[in-house]
Design a protein around this motif. Structure first.
Motif, PDB file in Angstrom:
ATOM      1  N   VAL A 206       1.045   4.188  -2.848  1.00 61.34           N
ATOM      2  CA  VAL A 206       0.789   5.606  -2.582  1.00 61.34           C
ATOM      3  C   VAL A 206       1.981   6.453  -3.013  1.00 61.34           C
ATOM      4  O   VAL A 206       1.832   7.458  -3.703  1.00 61.34           O
ATOM      5  CB  VAL A 206       0.485   5.823  -1.071  1.00 61.34           C
ATOM      6  CG1 VAL A 206       0.455   7.304  -0.743  1.00 61.34           C
ATOM      7  CG2 VAL A 206      -0.837   5.182  -0.717  1.00 61.34           C
TER       8      VAL A 206
ATOM      9  N   PRO B 118     -10.050   4.608  -1.495  1.00 63.87           N
ATOM     10  CA  PRO B 118      -9.195   3.914  -0.519  1.00 63.87           C
ATOM     11  C   PRO B 118      -9.219   4.579   0.863  1.00 63.87           C
ATOM     12  O   PRO B 118      -9.174   3.907   1.883  1.00 63.87           O
ATOM     13  CB  PRO B 118      -7.795   4.010  -1.146  1.00 63.87           C
ATOM     14  CG  PRO B 118      -8.045   4.145  -2.595  1.00 63.87           C
ATOM     15  CD  PRO B 118      -9.307   4.944  -2.725  1.00 63.87           C
TER      16      PRO B 118
ATOM     17  N   LEU C 202      -1.610   5.573   7.064  1.00 63.06           N
ATOM     18  CA  LEU C 202      -2.074   5.331   5.692  1.00 63.06           C
ATOM     19  C   LEU C 202      -3.263   6.255   5.377  1.00 63.06           C
ATOM     20  O   LEU C 202      -3.348   6.848   4.298  1.00 63.06           O
ATOM     21  CB  LEU C 202      -2.483   3.855   5.555  1.00 63.06           C
ATOM     22  CG  LEU C 202      -2.931   3.413   4.175  1.00 63.06           C
ATOM     23  CD1 LEU C 202      -1.819   3.611   3.163  1.00 63.06           C
ATOM     24  CD2 LEU C 202      -3.353   1.955   4.209  1.00 63.06           C
TER      25      LEU C 202
ATOM     26  N   ILE D  65      -1.993   9.775   4.827  1.00 62.46           N
ATOM     27  CA  ILE D  65      -1.347   9.930   3.513  1.00 62.46           C
ATOM     28  C   ILE D  65      -2.407   9.993   2.414  1.00 62.46           C
ATOM     29  O   ILE D  65      -2.361  10.861   1.539  1.00 62.46           O
ATOM     30  CB  ILE D  65      -0.358   8.772   3.253  1.00 62.46           C
ATOM     31  CG1 ILE D  65       0.844   8.884   4.203  1.00 62.46           C
ATOM     32  CG2 ILE D  65       0.133   8.767   1.801  1.00 62.46           C
ATOM     33  CD1 ILE D  65       1.716   7.646   4.249  1.00 62.46           C
ATOM     34  N   LEU D  66      -3.390   9.087   2.478  1.00 60.30           N
ATOM     35  CA  LEU D  66      -4.422   9.056   1.428  1.00 60.30           C
ATOM     36  C   LEU D  66      -5.252  10.345   1.434  1.00 60.30           C
ATOM     37  O   LEU D  66      -5.563  10.906   0.381  1.00 60.30           O
ATOM     38  CB  LEU D  66      -5.338   7.844   1.621  1.00 60.30           C
ATOM     39  CG  LEU D  66      -4.716   6.484   1.286  1.00 60.30           C
ATOM     40  CD1 LEU D  66      -5.612   5.346   1.773  1.00 60.30           C
ATOM     41  CD2 LEU D  66      -4.484   6.347  -0.220  1.00 60.30           C
TER      42      LEU D  66
ATOM     43  N   LEU E  87       2.192   6.596  -6.775  1.00 64.47           N
ATOM     44  CA  LEU E  87       1.167   7.479  -7.347  1.00 64.47           C
ATOM     45  C   LEU E  87       1.554   8.935  -7.180  1.00 64.47           C
ATOM     46  O   LEU E  87       1.436   9.740  -8.094  1.00 64.47           O
ATOM     47  CB  LEU E  87      -0.174   7.240  -6.634  1.00 64.47           C
ATOM     48  CG  LEU E  87      -0.909   5.967  -7.014  1.00 64.47           C
ATOM     49  CD1 LEU E  87      -2.114   5.766  -6.111  1.00 64.47           C
ATOM     50  CD2 LEU E  87      -1.352   6.030  -8.466  1.00 64.47           C
ATOM     51  N   LEU E  88       2.044   9.258  -5.974  1.00 62.41           N
ATOM     52  CA  LEU E  88       2.402  10.651  -5.712  1.00 62.41           C
ATOM     53  C   LEU E  88       3.574  11.097  -6.562  1.00 62.41           C
ATOM     54  O   LEU E  88       3.595  12.210  -7.075  1.00 62.41           O
ATOM     55  CB  LEU E  88       2.728  10.838  -4.224  1.00 62.41           C
ATOM     56  CG  LEU E  88       1.506  10.756  -3.318  1.00 62.41           C
ATOM     57  CD1 LEU E  88       1.926  10.751  -1.868  1.00 62.41           C
ATOM     58  CD2 LEU E  88       0.560  11.908  -3.578  1.00 62.41           C
TER      59      LEU E  88
ATOM     60  N   PHE F 287      -7.592   7.921  -4.678  1.00 62.31           N
ATOM     61  CA  PHE F 287      -7.266   8.324  -3.301  1.00 62.31           C
ATOM     62  C   PHE F 287      -8.463   8.351  -2.348  1.00 62.31           C
ATOM     63  O   PHE F 287      -8.322   7.991  -1.190  1.00 62.31           O
ATOM     64  CB  PHE F 287      -6.609   9.717  -3.304  1.00 62.31           C
ATOM     65  CG  PHE F 287      -5.305   9.761  -4.052  1.00 62.31           C
ATOM     66  CD1 PHE F 287      -4.160   9.173  -3.523  1.00 62.31           C
ATOM     67  CD2 PHE F 287      -5.218  10.371  -5.290  1.00 62.31           C
ATOM     68  CE1 PHE F 287      -2.953   9.200  -4.206  1.00 62.31           C
ATOM     69  CE2 PHE F 287      -4.019  10.408  -5.987  1.00 62.31           C
ATOM     70  CZ  PHE F 287      -2.892   9.815  -5.441  1.00 62.31           C
TER      71      PHE F 287
ATOM     72  N   PHE G 282       0.832  -1.200   0.000  1.00 67.44           N
ATOM     73  CA  PHE G 282       0.000   0.000   0.000  1.00 67.44           C
ATOM     74  C   PHE G 282       0.871   1.256   0.000  1.00 67.44           C
ATOM     75  O   PHE G 282       0.637   2.201  -0.750  1.00 67.44           O
ATOM     76  CB  PHE G 282      -0.900  -0.001   1.237  1.00 67.44           C
ATOM     77  CG  PHE G 282      -2.333   0.304   0.904  1.00 67.44           C
ATOM     78  CD1 PHE G 282      -2.677   0.911  -0.289  1.00 67.44           C
ATOM     79  CD2 PHE G 282      -3.351  -0.013   1.788  1.00 67.44           C
ATOM     80  CE1 PHE G 282      -3.995   1.183  -0.602  1.00 67.44           C
ATOM     81  CE2 PHE G 282      -4.669   0.251   1.490  1.00 67.44           C
ATOM     82  CZ  PHE G 282      -4.993   0.851   0.301  1.00 67.44           C
TER      83      PHE G 282
ATOM     84  N   ALA H 204      -3.034  13.233   0.218  1.00 73.27           N
ATOM     85  CA  ALA H 204      -2.776  13.075  -1.222  1.00 73.27           C
ATOM     86  C   ALA H 204      -4.023  13.451  -2.019  1.00 73.27           C
ATOM     87  O   ALA H 204      -3.930  14.131  -3.051  1.00 73.27           O
ATOM     88  CB  ALA H 204      -2.369  11.641  -1.527  1.00 73.27           C
TER      89      ALA H 204
END
Lengths: 252, 295
Positions: free
Chosen positions: A12, B189, B154, B157-158, A15-16, B186, A8, B161
């Motif tokens: 992330v 999730p 997590l 961050i999601l 993607l970033l 994003f 995961f 983002a």
């Protein structure tokens, strides 16, 4: 569990990093030198038309500019969809395909973008790659001009009312480059950087005209920031004035 | 952190194009209007916070005899400086989502470090715990709390983002990514992970509240976590409605969008901080027992 976390996290981060990709110029190093094109104005034709709009134009809330005393005090209408008497303004019309291979020399005359009344004028800009864009601040408010370019080098600069004009050059063709002011979030303009001079922006009465077009068969495209792109095939003969109308509709 | 949330929600991150100066000056305060009031306000709060962190580190160095506390407070100063540099890079590099997201994550981490310093210097920390947890019970609890912490990061961050990609590439930015793509990548999730986080908070919260309710150092953060969770889920839903359902075509951020998003960020940071505080307190209460309590 560790594997899930790692997968995961990698996803992330990937993607970033993908979102942060640096601009890639479209010019290929080592490619053969392009041939300059000169158009014989005696045989050139033109294309002109009207962009119309069917249905009820979407309504946008009035803009509240009171966060800055240098901006208008009263609520102002948005300039995203400009329809008057069924005609649509601010549509960028351009030759998409069909021009002879080679390069067109950009004009040295700058395209002027003015910040006045805490708005950009014009809202839609057409410019050639290599042609200067001059940005003026005629407001009593401070602005910053932030270009969100991906194919050219993006920039962000402050411009006070007393500051000199800012001149920028987009080196590479790129459609729909957003210019925004982060001090006044409603201020947005779009720059379309073209490799040729055959483009126009529809006026308040929906009219547009592209002169001095060499005879040939072309794909003519019309782009609106909210209603997307339409295309049509046209054939332009020597000294022929071709008529080409576009029609957008609510819900497009 | 809230000031930072205001900057992103108002799309004001680049209203001051230069850094570390502001409109060419290190000390002059520009007219606090438009987007500048958010961006420069955020910078001023950050500078003041940095100054306070330095004061805490110096004070700790002279007053606190615990070597690890000195290291921790000096680390906090370095962390705040690192956070400032990330903020500067975000401005100079024109909001690259990866750096902007890192800025959001490190900001909340520094908030947690400062919250932990407050716990370590509190009166109750300096006294030996009266009651302790048997290792057979503390070990799984610690494991669950670390798992919760992982999913919280997590989540952070999601969420960060999503906001930064939305602002840079999405409907209020360059429009290079359609809203749907950003939501799928994003936001969904983030929502899915919210359910996992909620389940873990309820599980850990119930565990602590049913077994260690007589231990206020554990009960209080667990209690607050469950209350904050309910609030956070409601704010998350409200932030979704104001941004994704009604905010896609807005030409300027609405009060609802800004208020719900900033509150969602703030409550999220509190949840992260209380999870860390609970974890610290469980460690504190789980070894070298004078008297063992199980319920």
């Amino acid at each position: 569990m560790k594997f899930i976390y790692l997968s995961f996290a990698s996803l992330v981060v990937g993607l970033l990093l993908g979102c942060s990709k640096a601009p890639t110029p479209s010019a290929q190093p080592g490619a053969p030198a392009p041939v300059p094109i000169s158009v014989d104005k005696a045989t050139a034709g033109s294309v002109a038309g009207i962009v119309s709009f069917k249905g009820t134009a979407p309504k946008f809330p009035l803009l509240d500019m009171t966060s800055d005393p240098g901006c208008p005090k009263k609520p102002e209408p948005a300039d995203v969809v400009m329809v008057k008497d069924g005609k649509l303004a601010n549509v960028f019309v351009y030759i998409k395909e069909g021009l002879p291979r080679g390069t067109f020399a950009p004009s040295n005359a700058p395209v002027v973008l003015t910040q006045k009344g805490c708005r950009y004028s014009p809202h839609i800009i057409g410019i050639m790659a290599g042609q200067p864009l001059t940005i003026l601040n005629q407001d009593t408010a401070d602005h910053n001009i932030h270009s969100m370019s991906s194919g050219n080098v993006p920039f962000n600069e402050s411009q006070m009312p007393t500051d000199k004009p800012i001149t920028k050059i987009f080196k590479y063709p790129e459609m729909k480059v957003l210019l925004e002011c982060n001090q006044h979030q409603w201020m947005r303009a779009y720059v379309n950087v073209m490799s040729h001079p055959y483009f126009a922006v529809s006026a308040a009465d929906g009219s547009f005209s592209i002169p001095d077009l060499p005879p040939g068969e072309y794909t003519l495209a019309a782009v609106h920031e909210k209603f997307g792109e339409q295309m049509m095939r046209i054939k332009v003969g020597a000294r022929e004035n071709v008529k080409a109308d576009f029609g957008f509709a609510a819900g497009n | 952190m809230l000031a930072g949330g205001l900057v992103t929600s108002n799309n004001a991150g680049l209203s001051v194009p230069d850094w570390p100066t502001t409109q060419g000056s290190l000390w002059k305060i520009p007219p606090m209007i438009g987007g500048v009031k958010y961006e420069h306000g955020h910078r001023m709060i950050a500078e003041f916070l940095g100054l306070l962190t330095i004061v805490v580190a110096i004070w700790t160095w002279f007053v606190d005899k615990r070597r690890w506390m000195r290291v921790l407070t000096c680390g906090a100063v370095l962390g705040v400086i690192f956070q400032g540099v990330l903020g500067g890079l975000t401005v100079l590099k024109l909001l690259p989502p990866a750096i902007s997201t890192a800025h959001a994550v490190v900001g909340q981490t520094m908030f947690c470090v400062l919250a932990a310093i407050a716990v370590f210097t509190g009166k109750s920390w300096l006294q030996e715990p009266i009651e302790r947890i048997v290792p057979q019970e503390s070990r799984p609890l610690i494991r669950h709390l670390w798992t919760l912490l992982g999913f919280l990061y997590l989540q952070l961050i999601l969420g960060a983002a999503f906001r930064h990609v939305w602002t840079k590439l999405g409907p209020v930015g360059a429009e290079r990514w359609p809203a749907k793509k950003i939501i799928h990548m994003f936001l969904y999730p983030h929502i899915l992970n919210a359910l996992i986080v909620a389940g873990l908070i309820i599980y850990v919260g119930m565990w602590v509240l049913t077994r260690y309710r007589k231990m206020p150092q554990l009960r209080r953060p667990a209690h607050l976590l469950t209350i904050l969770l309910v609030l956070q889920l409601m704010l998350g839903f409200a932030a979704y409605i104001t941004r994704v359902v009604y905010g896609v075509n807005e030409l300027q951020p609405t009060f609802g969008l800004v208020a719900t998003t900033v509150s969602h960020i703030g409550i999220g940071a509190l949840i992260l901080a209380f999870t860390i505080i609970l974890l610290i307190q469980v460690y504190r209460h789980s070894a070298g027992a004078d008297r063992v309590t199980t319920a």
